[in-house]
Design a protein around this motif. Structure first.
Motif, PDB file in Angstrom:
ATOM      1  N   LYS A 283      34.029  53.684  34.200  1.00 16.78           N
ATOM      2  CA  LYS A 283      35.215  54.467  34.560  1.00 16.78           C
ATOM      3  C   LYS A 283      36.031  53.829  35.688  1.00 16.78           C
ATOM      4  O   LYS A 283      37.153  54.248  35.937  1.00 16.78           O
ATOM      5  N   ARG A 284      35.443  52.860  36.385  1.00 14.83           N
ATOM      6  CA  ARG A 284      36.142  52.266  37.519  1.00 14.83           C
ATOM      7  C   ARG A 284      37.299  51.394  37.084  1.00 14.83           C
ATOM      8  O   ARG A 284      37.350  50.898  35.959  1.00 14.83           O
ATOM      9  N   LYS A 285      38.207  51.160  38.022  1.00 13.32           N
ATOM     10  CA  LYS A 285      39.283  50.193  37.849  1.00 13.32           C
ATOM     11  C   LYS A 285      39.312  49.326  39.092  1.00 13.32           C
ATOM     12  O   LYS A 285      38.834  49.729  40.149  1.00 13.32           O
ATOM     13  N   GLY A 286      39.867  48.139  38.968  1.00 14.91           N
ATOM     14  CA  GLY A 286      39.956  47.287  40.144  1.00 14.91           C
ATOM     15  C   GLY A 286      38.875  46.235  40.184  1.00 14.91           C
ATOM     16  O   GLY A 286      38.407  45.741  39.152  1.00 14.91           O
ATOM     17  N   LYS A 287      38.419  45.907  41.388  1.00 12.67           N
ATOM     18  CA  LYS A 287      37.512  44.779  41.585  1.00 12.67           C
ATOM     19  C   LYS A 287      36.096  45.246  41.892  1.00 12.67           C
ATOM     20  O   LYS A 287      35.892  46.224  42.616  1.00 12.67           O
ATOM     21  N   PRO A 295      25.136  41.515  32.167  1.00 11.50           N
ATOM     22  CA  PRO A 295      25.551  42.873  31.764  1.00 11.50           C
ATOM     23  C   PRO A 295      26.751  43.419  32.527  1.00 11.50           C
ATOM     24  O   PRO A 295      27.494  44.247  31.996  1.00 11.50           O
ATOM     25  N   TYR A 296      26.982  42.949  33.763  1.00  5.92           N
ATOM     26  CA  TYR A 296      28.166  43.409  34.491  1.00  5.92           C
ATOM     27  C   TYR A 296      29.446  42.931  33.805  1.00  5.92           C
ATOM     28  O   TYR A 296      30.473  43.621  33.841  1.00  5.92           O
ATOM     29  N   HIS A 301      37.648  45.337  31.583  1.00  6.55           N
ATOM     30  CA  HIS A 301      38.772  45.972  32.265  1.00  6.55           C
ATOM     31  C   HIS A 301      38.675  45.814  33.781  1.00  6.55           C
ATOM     32  O   HIS A 301      39.626  46.152  34.498  1.00  6.55           O
ATOM     33  N   LEU A 302      37.550  45.305  34.273  1.00  5.26           N
ATOM     34  CA  LEU A 302      37.347  45.122  35.713  1.00  5.26           C
ATOM     35  C   LEU A 302      37.591  43.667  36.103  1.00  5.26           C
ATOM     36  O   LEU A 302      37.402  42.751  35.306  1.00  5.26           O
ATOM     37  N   PHE A 303      37.986  43.461  37.352  1.00  6.04           N
ATOM     38  CA  PHE A 303      38.072  42.106  37.899  1.00  6.04           C
ATOM     39  C   PHE A 303      36.734  41.832  38.592  1.00  6.04           C
ATOM     40  O   PHE A 303      36.346  42.537  39.522  1.00  6.04           O
ATOM     41  N   HIS A 304      36.029  40.801  38.149  1.00  5.28           N
ATOM     42  CA  HIS A 304      34.686  40.502  38.654  1.00  5.28           C
ATOM     43  C   HIS A 304      34.757  39.423  39.731  1.00  5.28           C
ATOM     44  O   HIS A 304      35.176  38.286  39.469  1.00  5.28           O
ATOM     45  N   ALA A 412      37.736  34.597  44.535  1.00  2.64           N
ATOM     46  CA  ALA A 412      38.465  35.848  44.784  1.00  2.64           C
ATOM     47  C   ALA A 412      38.624  36.123  46.273  1.00  2.64           C
ATOM     48  O   ALA A 412      39.634  36.668  46.710  1.00  2.64           O
ATOM     49  N   PHE A 413      37.611  35.745  47.064  1.00  2.00           N
ATOM     50  CA  PHE A 413      37.676  35.986  48.509  1.00  2.00           C
ATOM     51  C   PHE A 413      38.810  35.197  49.156  1.00  2.00           C
ATOM     52  O   PHE A 413      39.283  35.558  50.249  1.00  2.00           O
TER      53      PHE A 413
END
Length: 495
Positions: A283-287, A295-296, A301-304, A412-413
């Motif tokens: 259900k989350r959105k974003g990072k 599995p992650y 739809h998520l930014f990993h 990403a950092f």
């Protein structure tokens, strides 16, 4: 011959008698066996040489061969100990002591002359900080009962809130039971012993368990708000999981956390089924920040964002075991980028200069290409039936593929300063689970594990918001659990 059977003397003599072609065929078969054994030997040696410094293995697995710590950070040049400006905790004299004991001078130590009537010319003071003997106090609540003179109804005075049983333990003692058992991971038997030794009150293990379950039930609504906030907020969340022995079987403790919130949940599975049942990641959105476990990555739809502490350990392993220069170059580059980001953030800026960022990206791509040249993909063998699944590759090639495919997540950092360099926050939040298992052993029941998750989620969140653990538990025992001020607003908007 089997795949690992070397030719015997008789096989060699037979091949020599049959001619050069037969001998060459025998040698080629022998070389193929040797190559297979060398690959197998490399894999076994890699496994033996992995430790907590160059892999994701926990420090507890190092045993007596624990490697010497070797930090990748540069020396700060500061001396060890407290730095200038550090508040410190030096014991200082109290301005208003609780008790004052006067020690009089009655005779001269030289001539024994009486000095009781001699005026005092000065005082030397010394203070002793100590704890007075602690004893459980019993408060008896007496409610008057009166008969109405008009209608004859029997009336009884109301007892205070929380006083519901003829004999019961008060909120302070209950909060301390939970504090010792859940926060400090002290086993039930020793918690009972502490309560009796320190407070002089004998209790049973069942009393501690009941206090834990009551507090877990009271903080459950707060944890539901925490979970809802973690689903809705846009800022990055940290994720990790670890095994837990429950009732003799293996289950998994799953964590989602931020700098201000912590949420734990137990599930029999480790991967996709657990994520779906818990319901945060779908259900989350974003990072989201994690260690790159496959599995992650199913949640497209998520930014990993990936933990670079894991990458550094893997790079150290490749440098030690395979002596590949690109690994050392990548280590230096990642550390260099982190240092640049920290410096820019310290200066109050929100991003790296474009020129510096472009240079870092070019260096990253150059190192990846260097590594790919040193680790080409294995050639396709003609006439060999392809096996299902991913083709087996060397550890350097596997890591290179991940660094190449997930470049945006690795760096990403560098582009978003809200994303940390590593996932150490999640690992710190999980550490107490391992301490709990090491000190107290496994959970006796699934209900006990779930109660632990509820209480620990609440305590960890309270501490992140500046509240002491025991104070947070006192609030629960008094019927008013701590709720971070931003949670009700988020919960109301979510509803």
């Amino acid at each position: 011959m089997t795949s690992f059977e070397l030719p015997t003397r008789e096989d060699m003599l037979t091949a020599l008698q049959q001619g050069p072609e037969a001998a060459i065929a025998l040698f080629e078969a022998q070389n193929a066996i040797i190559e297979q054994l060398l690959v197998r030997l490399q894999a076994l040696e890699d496994q033996i040489n992995k430790n907590s410094r160059n892999s994701s293995k926990p420090p507890s697995s190092d045993g007596l061969k624990k490697p010497r710590p070797r930090s990748l950070r540069e020396k700060s040049g500061k001396k060890s100990g407290g730095q200038p400006g550090h508040e410190g905790h030096t014991l200082k004299a109290a301005a208003n002591p609780d008790h004052v004991e006067l020690h009089r001078v009655r005779r001269c130590k030289c001539c024994q002359a009486p000095l009781e009537a001699t005026p005092v010319i000065n005082m030397e003071c010394r203070q002793v900080f100590d704890i007075p003997p602690v004893k459980v106090e019993v408060t008896e609540h007496r409610a008057e009962i009166k008969a109405c003179q008009v209608c004859g109804m029997i009336n009884r005075a109301d007892f205070p809130a929380g006083v519901s049983q003829p004999v019961q333990y008060g909120p302070e003692l209950q909060s301390r039971m939970v504090y010792f058992n859940q926060y400090h991971a002290i086993p039930l038997e020793r918690t009972v012993e502490i309560i009796q030794d320190v407070y002089g009150q004998p209790i049973g293990e069942g009393t501690v368990v009941e206090a834990v379950f009551q507090m877990a039930e009271q903080v459950a609504p707060v944890n539901l708000q925490i979970k809802q906030y973690l689903i809705n907020q846009e800022d990055p969340t940290h994720h990790d999981e670890t095994g837990a022995r429950i009732g003799g079987g293996l289950q998994w403790l799953h964590l989602t956390s931020t700098e201000m919130l912590t949420y734990y949940e137990i599930h029999p599975k480790r991967g996709a089924k657990a994520f779906e049942a818990i319901g945060i990641l779908p259900k989350r959105k974003g990072k989201v920040i994690h260690d790159g476990w496959k599995p992650y990555l199913q949640y497209n739809h998520l930014f990993h964002a990936f933990c670079n502490a894991h990458h550094l350990r893997e790079l150290v392993f490749i440098l030690e075991r395979y002596s590949q220069d690109w690994a050392e170059e990548m280590i230096k580059l990642l550390v260099k980028i982190k240092k640049a980001v920290d410096q820019v953030r310290l200066n109050g800026q929100n991003s790296l200069p474009d020129e510096q960022r472009s240079r870092f990206l070019a260096d990253y791509r150059q190192i990846i290409e260097h590594g790919m040249r040193a680790n080409p993909s294995p050639p396709e063998e003609e006439g060999v039936i392809k096996k299902r699944g991913r083709k087996k590759q060397s550890p350097p090639k596997n890591l290179l593929d991940r660094l190449n495919l997930h470049q945006d997540g690795v760096l990403a950092f560098m582009d978003d300063f809200k994303v940390p360099f590593d996932n150490n926050l999640a690992e710190r939040d999980l550490r107490m689970m391992k301490v709990k298992q090491k000190v107290s052993g496994c959970f006796r029941s699934e209900a006990g594990a779930k109660a632990f998750c509820q209480v620990r989620s609440y305590i960890s969140t309270a501490r992140k918001n500046g509240l002491r653990a025991l104070d947070a538990l006192r609030l629960v025992a008094s019927g008013q659990p701590f709720v971070p001020p931003f949670l009700p607003i988020v919960a109301a908007s979510a509803a």
